[in-house]
Design an enzyme around this catalytic site. Structure first.
Site, mmCIF file in Angstrom:
data_model
loop_
_atom_site.group_PDB
_atom_site.id
_atom_site.type_symbol
_atom_site.label_atom_id
_atom_site.label_comp_id
_atom_site.label_asym_id
_atom_site.label_seq_id
_atom_site.Cartn_x
_atom_site.Cartn_y
_atom_site.Cartn_z
ATOM 1 N N CYS A 131 46.488 75.356 -101.761
ATOM 2 C CA CYS A 131 46.569 76.801 -101.832
ATOM 3 C C CYS A 131 45.736 77.290 -102.833
ATOM 4 O O CYS A 131 45.138 78.550 -102.830
ATOM 5 C CB CYS A 131 47.903 77.364 -102.052
ATOM 6 N N HIS A 257 48.394 83.460 -105.854
ATOM 7 C CA HIS A 257 47.657 82.451 -106.876
ATOM 8 C C HIS A 257 46.286 83.282 -107.337
ATOM 9 O O HIS A 257 45.653 83.793 -106.351
ATOM 10 C CB HIS A 257 47.058 81.383 -106.317
#
Lengths: 353, 353
Positions: A131, A257
């Site tokens: 990710c 993120h």
């Protein structure tokens, strides 16, 4: 839905699986049957997906029969065991674990970057990148095509849901414990004392803290997450000699993120040119007007598909280097969305009208 | 206390001033009279300092008479006005603002690194570096002496108290609003809605977020904070050609600035050698055993004096580059402590036994 391929979602009840069901709801006319599979613990649960109420079934060999594409979002060791079984039962597997990403016989695909590699899948498995890599690579790849990437220095600001639903639960539990005490965070150890043993999947409290660690210990003091950013970037971009140094840090953010990127290129680069390349890049949105308070942030990027890119500026001391900041939803483009995009490209080759 | 010099603390009631009074309490036999000065708003307040209850006085020209050393922790424009006045009244000024740091006639001093520059202060002013620079430079300097620094790529994780008490208050207020709602942080804009207009000194919410912005807009899209890290590092280390790229990011931590450092040297470096250099460096503590959960973190470093350094590892793809993570208390070494250390070195030259 006759003629449309059958999809299995393996690991349907985790943080990524939940977002996957949301995404599938918005994407009609791609799949025929959707089968949700999970461990015995979650079997029998009812999940709404694409307007239907589906019952989660136990992952067994038989449950995979008739599946055309199986999306896996399960721990590495579960994927390592079950993905080849799914293939032997006739499915193409799109795997979001780390089990197969660096296997030379498994393509590591980001549809905006290297969709052509989908065709070459000798093991019947296609891997989805980590990710943190995904948030950043969608912005780096178009710059590489224009300017020729030589080196990346990366520092991440990773959300707790990257460690699964247990990560998000742990942060919420910790925040409930520290909120309201205005003195906390000002004395050594006071947050540790307030949080107690409720660390969830993390080695230290996340509330009012940052934790410079994600994953397991690799060679030379590097974390497995940092090595993934290096190795997966090299593989996705097809640059086996790319220099990459990443520092992976967990922050008290639920989802989203972020990565501070310092990218060095073969040729000189200017910020306006880079901004133009990024504005035209698929999967990227440019948010870059600091004076107006516009820069990429997790509270805005969460729940959205693209990688948000901003703070784009040429290095003061190196005309070949560009600094920028990128934020992406780690459960969407970082996981479920990229998996869904890969699976949909596969579905097109499987549909029999 | 006869014969000991007189100290004035200008800006005594701010976040840094409060920590300064704590530090002075632990440091006896350095100062004679301690005079606390502040704006009219804070005058008359009682503050305990070195076991005495002191009354905060209004900053006036007369209030500076008889002061040997004046520590300033006030906004840039206040320091720019009042520091020369204090000098004209006979004081040596140690200034923690950004007003004089890059003035060639003002030394920028970190006592562990360049104390000799204290002697050369034609304007009677000594500058204290920015809090983010200080956390990092204490670890970088000894490595530079050993290996010859060529380049720094930095990404910061800056605490809210770096923006003063108002920053800490804003984060605590925001946490009280978001704690308890387990769904927050999962939808775009939901944290903005929960926090409302209560942003304090920041351009966006800090709760459940990271904000890639600190300071004001400088040339080329850089922030003033990022340019401070570059320019102050060059001045402190005496390296006018050092390449520096910094990305400054605010995180939901009360106190404790962290920096991910990628440092490139003239010669090859190995992690064990670097660890040895850092273990022997003044003002540094090495905390570097990831398998045991030991790495530098704000919740541990807050309230302590040294820079905590860990995650020390040689770049996989460059034998001349070292990556590490450093955390320091931005109100102590990042501000009050470094100021106190400078002032104490000055006091030694002023004391008449």
């Amino acid at each position: 839905m006759a003629g449309l391929p059958t999809l299995a979602v393996v690991g349907a009840t985790g943080a990524v699986g939940t977002v996957m069901c949301e995404l599938l709801t918005g994407r009609r006319n791609v799949w025929g049957e959707i089968r949700l599979l999970a461990s015995e613990r979650s079997a029998g649960r009812k999940v709404r997906c694409r307007g239907e109420e589906l019952t989660v079934q136990v992952l067994t060999e038989e449950a995979l029969d008739g599946v055309d594409v199986a999306m896996f979002d399960v721990p590495d060791e579960v994927a390592a065991h079950w993905a080849p079984i799914a293939v032997s039962r006739g499915a193409i597997v799109v795997d979001n674990s780390g089990a197969f990403r660096m296997d030379p016989d498994v393509p590591l695909v980001v549809p905006e970057i290297n969709p052509e590699q989908l065709r070459n899948r000798p093991r019947g498995i296609v891997a989805n990148a980590n990710c943190t890599t995904l948030a950043m690579i969608v912005a780096v790849a178009p710059l590489h095509r224009q300017y020729g990437l030589r080196e990346l220095v990366l520092a991440s600001y990773q959300a707790v849901s990257g460690a699964g639903q247990g990560g998000a639960d742990a942060l919420h539990d910790q925040l409930a414990k520290v909120a309201g005490d205005r003195l906390l965070g000002s004395r050594t150890g006071d947050v540790r004392q307030a949080v107690g043993d409720d660390l969830g999947p993390f080695p230290a409290p996340l509330a009012l803290n940052v934790v410079p660690w994600a994953g397991s210990l690799a060679d030379g003091g590097w974390s497995s997450e940092e090595m993934k950013m290096r190795n997966e970037s090299r593989k996705i971009l097809g640059l086996p000699d790319l220099k990459v140094s990443a520092t992976c840090v967990r922050v008290p953010v639920v989802t989203g993120h972020s990565v501070a990127v310092h990218a060095v290129f073969a040729t000189e680069i200017d910020a306006d040119g880079a901004r133009g390349v990024l504005r035209n890049a698929p999967g990227v949105i440019v948010v870059d007007d600091p004076a107006a308070g516009e820069f990429p942030m997790p509270i805005d990027a969460v729940g959205t598909d693209p990688s948000w890119v901003g703070r784009i500026r040429r290095a003061v001391d190196d005309p070949r280097a560009l600094d920028f900041f990128v934020t992406g939803d780690n459960l969407r483009k970082g996981a479920a969305l990229n998996t869904a995009q890969i699976a949909e490209l596969l579905a097109k080759t499987l549909t029999h009208p």
